[in-house]
Design a protein around this motif. Structure first.
Motif, PDB file in Angstrom:
ATOM      1  N   ARG A   4     -12.653  -6.806  -8.755  1.00 42.68           N
ATOM      2  CA  ARG A   4     -13.331  -6.623  -7.480  1.00 42.68           C
ATOM      3  C   ARG A   4     -12.734  -5.408  -6.788  1.00 42.68           C
ATOM      4  NH1 ARG A   4     -16.587  -9.537  -4.197  1.00 42.68           N
ATOM      5  NH2 ARG A   4     -16.591 -11.270  -5.638  1.00 42.68           N
ATOM      6  N   CYS A   5     -13.596  -4.578  -6.223  1.00 45.85           N
ATOM      7  CA  CYS A   5     -13.158  -3.385  -5.512  1.00 45.85           C
ATOM      8  C   CYS A   5     -12.605  -3.788  -4.150  1.00 45.85           C
ATOM      9  CB  CYS A   5     -14.329  -2.423  -5.353  1.00 45.85           C
ATOM     10  SG  CYS A   5     -13.925  -0.964  -4.380  1.00 45.85           S
ATOM     11  N   ALA A   6     -11.484  -3.183  -3.754  1.00 45.31           N
ATOM     12  CA  ALA A   6     -10.866  -3.515  -2.470  1.00 45.31           C
ATOM     13  C   ALA A   6     -11.676  -2.985  -1.300  1.00 45.31           C
ATOM     14  CB  ALA A   6      -9.448  -2.948  -2.419  1.00 45.31           C
ATOM     15  N   ARG A  37      -3.054   5.247  -6.590  1.00 40.92           N
ATOM     16  CA  ARG A  37      -1.911   5.124  -5.691  1.00 40.92           C
ATOM     17  C   ARG A  37      -2.027   6.204  -4.621  1.00 40.92           C
ATOM     18  NH1 ARG A  37       3.717   7.011  -7.072  1.00 40.92           N
ATOM     19  NH2 ARG A  37       5.072   5.991  -5.573  1.00 40.92           N
ATOM     20  N   TYR A  38      -2.050   5.783  -3.362  1.00 41.19           N
ATOM     21  CA  TYR A  38      -2.180   6.701  -2.240  1.00 41.19           C
ATOM     22  C   TYR A  38      -0.911   6.674  -1.415  1.00 41.19           C
ATOM     23  CZ  TYR A  38      -7.219   6.884  -3.016  1.00 41.19           C
ATOM     24  OH  TYR A  38      -8.454   7.069  -3.558  1.00 41.19           O
ATOM     25  N   ARG A  39      -0.585   7.801  -0.830  1.00 38.73           N
ATOM     26  CA  ARG A  39       0.535   7.876   0.103  1.00 38.73           C
ATOM     27  C   ARG A  39      -0.034   7.755   1.505  1.00 38.73           C
ATOM     28  NH1 ARG A  39       3.324  11.385   3.293  1.00 38.73           N
ATOM     29  NH2 ARG A  39       5.554  11.023   3.407  1.00 38.73           N
ATOM     30  N   VAL A  40       0.395   6.718   2.230  1.00 36.25           N
ATOM     31  CA  VAL A  40      -0.046   6.502   3.599  1.00 36.25           C
ATOM     32  C   VAL A  40       1.023   7.112   4.500  1.00 36.25           C
ATOM     33  CG1 VAL A  40      -0.749   4.798   5.314  1.00 36.25           C
ATOM     34  CG2 VAL A  40      -1.210   4.398   2.891  1.00 36.25           C
ATOM     35  N   ALA A  41       0.690   8.244   5.098  1.00 38.52           N
ATOM     36  CA  ALA A  41       1.684   9.002   5.859  1.00 38.52           C
ATOM     37  C   ALA A  41       2.137   8.245   7.105  1.00 38.52           C
ATOM     38  CB  ALA A  41       1.111  10.356   6.257  1.00 38.52           C
ATOM     39  N   GLY A  42       1.223   7.543   7.764  1.00 34.13           N
ATOM     40  CA  GLY A  42       1.575   6.832   8.991  1.00 34.13           C
ATOM     41  C   GLY A  42       2.577   5.717   8.771  1.00 34.13           C
ATOM     42  N   GLU A  43       2.599   5.149   7.572  1.00 38.30           N
ATOM     43  CA  GLU A  43       3.512   4.046   7.279  1.00 38.30           C
ATOM     44  C   GLU A  43       4.690   4.459   6.407  1.00 38.30           C
ATOM     45  OE1 GLU A  43       1.321   0.836   5.652  1.00 38.30           O
ATOM     46  OE2 GLU A  43      -0.187   0.880   7.237  1.00 38.30           O
ATOM     47  N   ARG A  44       4.689   5.712   5.967  1.00 38.60           N
ATOM     48  CA  ARG A  44       5.749   6.258   5.109  1.00 38.60           C
ATOM     49  C   ARG A  44       5.947   5.436   3.849  1.00 38.60           C
ATOM     50  NH1 ARG A  44      10.340   7.588   9.578  1.00 38.60           N
ATOM     51  NH2 ARG A  44       9.231   9.267  10.603  1.00 38.60           N
ATOM     52  N   ARG A  45       4.835   5.094   3.181  1.00 34.75           N
ATOM     53  CA  ARG A  45       4.926   4.350   1.931  1.00 34.75           C
ATOM     54  C   ARG A  45       3.674   4.594   1.093  1.00 34.75           C
ATOM     55  NH1 ARG A  45       3.188  -1.210   1.315  1.00 34.75           N
ATOM     56  NH2 ARG A  45       1.429  -1.613   2.676  1.00 34.75           N
ATOM     57  N   PHE A  46       3.722   4.109  -0.130  1.00 42.61           N
ATOM     58  CA  PHE A  46       2.601   4.237  -1.044  1.00 42.61           C
ATOM     59  C   PHE A  46       1.855   2.908  -1.120  1.00 42.61           C
ATOM     60  CE2 PHE A  46       5.297   7.680  -2.419  1.00 42.61           C
ATOM     61  CZ  PHE A  46       4.392   8.678  -2.734  1.00 42.61           C
ATOM     62  N   VAL A  47       0.536   3.000  -1.306  1.00 49.54           N
ATOM     63  CA  VAL A  47      -0.322   1.825  -1.433  1.00 49.54           C
ATOM     64  C   VAL A  47      -1.132   1.998  -2.701  1.00 49.54           C
ATOM     65  CG1 VAL A  47      -2.254   0.577  -0.428  1.00 49.54           C
ATOM     66  CG2 VAL A  47      -0.460   1.465   1.045  1.00 49.54           C
ATOM     67  N   THR A  48      -1.128   0.991  -3.568  1.00 53.59           N
ATOM     68  CA  THR A  48      -1.933   1.010  -4.783  1.00 53.59           C
ATOM     69  C   THR A  48      -3.168   0.153  -4.557  1.00 53.59           C
ATOM     70  OG1 THR A  48       0.038   1.290  -6.144  1.00 53.59           O
ATOM     71  CG2 THR A  48      -1.963   0.545  -7.248  1.00 53.59           C
ATOM     72  N   LEU A  49      -4.337   0.758  -4.748  1.00 53.90           N
ATOM     73  CA  LEU A  49      -5.601   0.069  -4.544  1.00 53.90           C
ATOM     74  C   LEU A  49      -6.402   0.054  -5.832  1.00 53.90           C
ATOM     75  CD1 LEU A  49      -6.699   1.662  -1.156  1.00 53.90           C
ATOM     76  CD2 LEU A  49      -5.700  -0.589  -1.503  1.00 53.90           C
ATOM     77  N   THR A  50      -7.159  -1.005  -6.047  1.00 51.58           N
ATOM     78  CA  THR A  50      -8.093  -1.097  -7.163  1.00 51.58           C
ATOM     79  C   THR A  50      -9.473  -0.797  -6.598  1.00 51.58           C
ATOM     80  OG1 THR A  50      -6.726  -2.762  -8.213  1.00 51.58           O
ATOM     81  CG2 THR A  50      -8.993  -2.566  -8.991  1.00 51.58           C
ATOM     82  N   LEU A  51     -10.026   0.351  -6.995  1.00 52.17           N
ATOM     83  CA  LEU A  51     -11.245   0.856  -6.393  1.00 52.17           C
ATOM     84  C   LEU A  51     -12.277   1.198  -7.455  1.00 52.17           C
ATOM     85  CD1 LEU A  51      -9.581   3.431  -4.000  1.00 52.17           C
ATOM     86  CD2 LEU A  51     -10.318   1.145  -3.413  1.00 52.17           C
ATOM     87  N   THR A  52     -13.550   1.147  -7.063  1.00 51.92           N
ATOM     88  CA  THR A  52     -14.603   1.668  -7.924  1.00 51.92           C
ATOM     89  C   THR A  52     -14.644   3.180  -7.745  1.00 51.92           C
ATOM     90  OG1 THR A  52     -16.223   1.371  -6.171  1.00 51.92           O
ATOM     91  CG2 THR A  52     -16.022  -0.406  -7.780  1.00 51.92           C
ATOM     92  N   ALA A  53     -15.366   3.845  -8.636  1.00 48.85           N
ATOM     93  CA  ALA A  53     -15.498   5.294  -8.552  1.00 48.85           C
ATOM     94  C   ALA A  53     -16.183   5.688  -7.243  1.00 48.85           C
ATOM     95  CB  ALA A  53     -16.277   5.818  -9.750  1.00 48.85           C
ATOM     96  N   LYS A  54     -17.127   4.894  -6.785  1.00 50.36           N
ATOM     97  CA  LYS A  54     -17.800   5.156  -5.511  1.00 50.36           C
ATOM     98  C   LYS A  54     -16.815   5.040  -4.348  1.00 50.36           C
ATOM     99  CE  LYS A  54     -21.541   3.467  -2.591  1.00 50.36           C
ATOM    100  NZ  LYS A  54     -22.619   2.489  -2.448  1.00 50.36           N
ATOM    101  N   ALA A  55     -15.928   4.055  -4.392  1.00 46.41           N
ATOM    102  CA  ALA A  55     -14.950   3.861  -3.327  1.00 46.41           C
ATOM    103  C   ALA A  55     -13.919   4.988  -3.302  1.00 46.41           C
ATOM    104  CB  ALA A  55     -14.258   2.518  -3.484  1.00 46.41           C
ATOM    105  N   LEU A  56     -13.613   5.576  -4.457  1.00 50.82           N
ATOM    106  CA  LEU A  56     -12.713   6.726  -4.486  1.00 50.82           C
ATOM    107  C   LEU A  56     -13.294   7.864  -3.666  1.00 50.82           C
ATOM    108  CD1 LEU A  56     -11.625   6.791  -8.224  1.00 50.82           C
ATOM    109  CD2 LEU A  56     -10.161   6.380  -6.263  1.00 50.82           C
ATOM    110  N   ARG A  57     -14.605   8.082  -3.794  1.00 53.05           N
ATOM    111  CA  ARG A  57     -15.262   9.124  -3.001  1.00 53.05           C
ATOM    112  C   ARG A  57     -15.283   8.751  -1.526  1.00 53.05           C
ATOM    113  NH1 ARG A  57     -18.719   8.771  -7.446  1.00 53.05           N
ATOM    114  NH2 ARG A  57     -20.327   7.753  -6.223  1.00 53.05           N
ATOM    115  N   THR A  58     -15.411   7.453  -1.222  1.00 54.62           N
ATOM    116  CA  THR A  58     -15.385   6.998   0.163  1.00 54.62           C
ATOM    117  C   THR A  58     -14.021   7.277   0.790  1.00 54.62           C
ATOM    118  OG1 THR A  58     -16.976   5.266  -0.343  1.00 54.62           O
ATOM    119  CG2 THR A  58     -15.685   4.987   1.657  1.00 54.62           C
TER     120      THR A  58
END
Length: 78
Positions: A4-6, A37-58
């Protein structure tokens, strides 16, 4: 890991595979999921998300900070 896409919530859909002789068997169409894996600058940490290709563009369009805020508002734990 659930399929399931997050962001979009896309899940597998089900239907029939129809052969040349028109015999029908059940099958499923899985979403095109990618772990990113994205770097969230506001929280100073990395977040790993499971996304569809469409959600990557979002995420590219909205920005990761806004997407993470929307996920938190929905009650998703990151």
């Amino acid at each position: 890991m659930s399929r399931r896409c997050a962001v979009t919530g896309a899940a597998p859909s089900f239907g029939n595979a129809v052969s040349h002789s028109h015999r029908r068997t059940r099958r499923r169409w899985n979403p095109n999921l990618q772990r990113h894996r994205y770097r969230v600058a506001g929280e100073r940490r990395f977040v790993t998300l499971t996304l569809t290709a469409k959600a990557l563009r979002t995420v590219d369009r909205k920005g990761i900070d806004r997407v993470v805020a929307e996920l938190r508002a929905r009650g998703v734990r990151l």
